[in-house]
Design a protein around this motif. Structure first.
Motif, short mmCIF file in Angstrom:
data_model
loop_
_atom_site.label_atom_id
_atom_site.label_comp_id
_atom_site.label_asym_id
_atom_site.label_seq_id
_atom_site.Cartn_x
_atom_site.Cartn_y
_atom_site.Cartn_z
N ALA A 180 -16.54 -39.95 5.21
CA ALA A 180 -16.18 -39.55 3.85
C ALA A 180 -14.83 -38.87 3.86
O ALA A 180 -14.38 -38.34 4.89
N ARG A 181 -14.16 -38.91 2.73
CA ARG A 181 -12.87 -38.23 2.58
C ARG A 181 -12.83 -37.58 1.20
O ARG A 181 -13.26 -38.15 0.20
N GLN A 182 -12.30 -36.37 1.19
CA GLN A 182 -12.07 -35.63 -0.05
C GLN A 182 -10.57 -35.46 -0.26
O GLN A 182 -9.86 -35.03 0.64
N GLU A 183 -10.10 -35.80 -1.46
CA GLU A 183 -8.72 -35.57 -1.84
C GLU A 183 -8.71 -34.56 -2.98
O GLU A 183 -9.39 -34.74 -3.98
N THR A 184 -7.94 -33.48 -2.80
CA THR A 184 -7.95 -32.38 -3.76
C THR A 184 -6.52 -31.97 -4.09
O THR A 184 -5.66 -31.94 -3.21
N TRP A 185 -6.28 -31.66 -5.35
CA TRP A 185 -4.97 -31.16 -5.77
C TRP A 185 -5.13 -30.36 -7.05
O TRP A 185 -6.20 -30.32 -7.67
N ASP A 226 -1.59 -28.32 -13.82
CA ASP A 226 -1.78 -27.81 -15.18
C ASP A 226 -3.08 -27.04 -15.35
O ASP A 226 -3.84 -27.26 -16.30
N GLY A 227 -3.37 -26.13 -14.43
CA GLY A 227 -4.53 -25.27 -14.59
C GLY A 227 -5.85 -25.89 -14.21
O GLY A 227 -6.91 -25.35 -14.53
N LEU A 228 -5.81 -27.02 -13.51
CA LEU A 228 -7.05 -27.70 -13.12
C LEU A 228 -7.03 -28.00 -11.62
O LEU A 228 -5.98 -28.29 -11.04
N ILE A 229 -8.23 -27.92 -11.01
CA ILE A 229 -8.44 -28.49 -9.68
C ILE A 229 -9.03 -29.89 -9.87
O ILE A 229 -9.99 -30.07 -10.62
N TYR A 230 -8.43 -30.86 -9.20
CA TYR A 230 -8.94 -32.23 -9.21
C TYR A 230 -9.57 -32.52 -7.85
O TYR A 230 -8.96 -32.24 -6.82
N VAL A 231 -10.76 -33.11 -7.86
CA VAL A 231 -11.42 -33.49 -6.62
C VAL A 231 -11.91 -34.93 -6.73
O VAL A 231 -12.59 -35.28 -7.70
N ALA A 232 -11.55 -35.74 -5.75
CA ALA A 232 -12.06 -37.11 -5.63
C ALA A 232 -12.63 -37.26 -4.23
O ALA A 232 -11.95 -36.93 -3.25
N ARG A 233 -13.86 -37.74 -4.12
CA ARG A 233 -14.52 -37.92 -2.83
C ARG A 233 -15.11 -39.31 -2.75
O ARG A 233 -15.65 -39.81 -3.74
N VAL A 234 -15.05 -39.88 -1.58
CA VAL A 234 -15.66 -41.19 -1.36
C VAL A 234 -16.41 -41.15 -0.04
O VAL A 234 -15.88 -40.67 0.97
N LEU A 235 -17.65 -41.64 -0.04
CA LEU A 235 -18.46 -41.77 1.15
C LEU A 235 -18.81 -43.23 1.35
O LEU A 235 -19.24 -43.90 0.40
N THR A 236 -18.64 -43.75 2.56
CA THR A 236 -18.98 -45.13 2.87
C THR A 236 -19.64 -45.19 4.24
O THR A 236 -19.54 -44.25 5.03
N PRO A 237 -20.31 -46.31 4.58
CA PRO A 237 -20.74 -46.51 5.96
C PRO A 237 -19.55 -46.44 6.90
O PRO A 237 -18.41 -46.71 6.51
N ASN A 238 -19.80 -46.08 8.16
CA ASN A 238 -18.68 -45.89 9.08
C ASN A 238 -18.01 -47.20 9.49
O ASN A 238 -17.00 -47.18 10.19
N ASN A 239 -18.53 -48.33 9.04
CA ASN A 239 -17.86 -49.60 9.31
C ASN A 239 -17.01 -50.05 8.12
O ASN A 239 -16.57 -51.19 8.07
#
Length: 445
Positions: A169-174, A177-190
């Motif tokens: 899995a990977r989390q991208e955060t930034w 304008d006064g907000l935290i954005y979080v996007a996460r994706v989880l996949t099988p390891n293949n």
């Protein structure tokens, strides 16, 4: 779920049933005759479910439709083949999971309001082991594989284990304008290539509705996909009547009633026309004030008025009348108990103001206005959210019951990633992977 995944699940269930039956039956037989020698039976290995192969062509996954969060706080592209699950919200946060059952993939996104700027270093400190542990608490095991800054983004990679299967899995955060954005994706390891492709396109499509950022995130929203108007209201209010092309009624338990309506070929050109509209909608009403309003690219009038019920009970109201660019009049007309309450003179601010967000207006009631309480201030804030927005090409999960989807492509996916090293990544704080067994995971080279 794929056929192979379904077969693997059945195999696991049968194997487990055999183990359970054996453990219950064998002691019974052994207790009836202790002189019979017991044969040593070696346990049979239980087959470990395996992953399906990842998609060979990522371009078959499109991002043309968007999911509108039930709060109305943000939209995000919903990839085809994914379903929305577990929408949640708090006063300053709204979150959604998107599950790809065929690929055993979970996408999680959320936005969170903050009251002070955060550096990347402070953002990294915020996502400490305690917070991440809560994120992955529903999994059998997890570990952080890597953490780094790329430009203005914080990236965290993870190894995840669930039911003897390994995920990444990977989390991208930034922040912006006064907000935290979080996007996460989880996949099988293949499927690390699929992970990168999904994360690139998802993070590029998280779009907050800026007009609502200083209202409570845990309110609900009603969006009409035919007329493209929207309004937000407390979660204690309820939509009780709505259908395509018909008025919408929203009420609460304190006798507040809000009606949304569209009239084709009608407009209010001035205060007199706005006053006449109220007189027609509520005969006998006394107009208290009329104010011009602008909501985005659309203008109109807000008319505050009072009236009495047939029983003599005093009620107040406000009609927000917006002249749509399509030549239709969009109206939001609220009525509530109270004597001559002028909602045009009530200004609202966020429940928890943030210096980083644009404000609707200063927190005060104009001195010569009638005193108002929290209920009236809430109603005024609800009415301030009524507006017409750009049409949304909604996914099926986001379309209200009875409404048909429209086709308005809004987003072109980024090209598939190339030559990026294999990574482990992270899934969402509230994400619960609905992983079901499928064909065997092999390490991607």
């Amino acid at each position: 779920m794929s056929n192979s995944a379904r077969r693997a699940t059945i195999i696991l269930g049968v194997a487990m049933a055999i183990v359970l039956v054996a453990s219950a039956v064998l002691p019974i037989f052994s207790s009836t005759d202790t002189t019979v020698p017991q044969q040593q039976i070696d346990p049979t290995d239980i087959p470990i479910p395996t992953f399906p192969p990842p998609p060979a062509d990522f371009t078959s996954i499109t991002f043309d439709q968007v999911y509108l969060h039930p709060t109305g706080m943000f939209t995000v592209a919903q990839p085809n083949g994914f379903r929305a699950t577990q929408p949640s919200s708090a006063v300053n946060r709204a979150q959604i999971n998107l599950n790809g059952d065929d690929t055993l993939t979970v996408v999680d996104t959320y936005i969170e309001r903050i009251d002070a700027p955060l550096s990347l270093e402070a953002l990294s400190v915020r996502f400490n082991q305690s917070m991440l542990g809560a994120t992955w608490g529903g999994f059998d095991d997890w570990s952080e594989a890597d953490r780094r800054f790329e430009g203005d983004r914080l990236l965290i990679d993870f190894n995840i284990e669930l039911q003897n299967q390994n995920y990444v899995a990977r989390q991208e955060t930034w922040t912006e304008d006064g907000l935290i954005y979080v996007a996460r994706v989880l996949t099988p390891n293949n499927a690390t290539g699929l992970l990168r492709y999904l994360l690139e396109n998802i993070s590029a499509t998280i779009n907050p509705l800026d007009a609502f950022l200083d209202t409570p995130f845990n309110w609900n929203a009603h969006y009409d996909p035919l007329f493209s108007h929207i309004v937000r209201f407390p979660s204690t209010w309820a939509v009780v009547d709505s259908a395509p092309g018909r008025p919408t009624s929203i009420v609460d338990a304190q006798n507040v009633a809000l009606r949304l309506e569209v009239e084709s070929g009608v407009s209010v050109a001035d205060e007199a026309a706005a006053t006449a509209w109220v007189a027609d909608a509520r005969p006998g009403a006394q107009v208290i004030s009329v104010e011009p309003v602008t909501r985005g690219d659309v203008s109109g009038y807000a008319v505050a008025y009072g009236y009495r019920t047939p029983d003599g009970e005093p009620f107040s109201g406000q009609a927000v009348l917006l002249n749509g660019l399509d030549g239709s009049l969009h109206s939001a007309n609220v009525q509530f108990p109270g004597d001559q309450i002028d909602l045009n003179r009530v200004r609202t601010t966020p429940i928890q103001p943030s210096p980083l967000l644009p404000q609707l207006g200063p927190a005060f009631v104009i001195p010569d206005a009638n005193p108002v309480g929290a209920a009236e201030s809430t109603i005024a804030q609800v009415m301030s959210t009524f507006r017409i927005i750009e049409p949304l090409n909604l996914s099926a999960d986001a379309i209200p019951a009875g409404f048909e989807p429209t086709a308005t492509p809004t987003f072109t996916p980024l090209p598939p990633p190339t030559l990026t090293p294999e990574i482990p990544a992270e899934a969402t704080a509230e994400a619960t992977a609905e992983a079901t067994a499928a064909p065997e995971a092999t390490a991607e080279s």
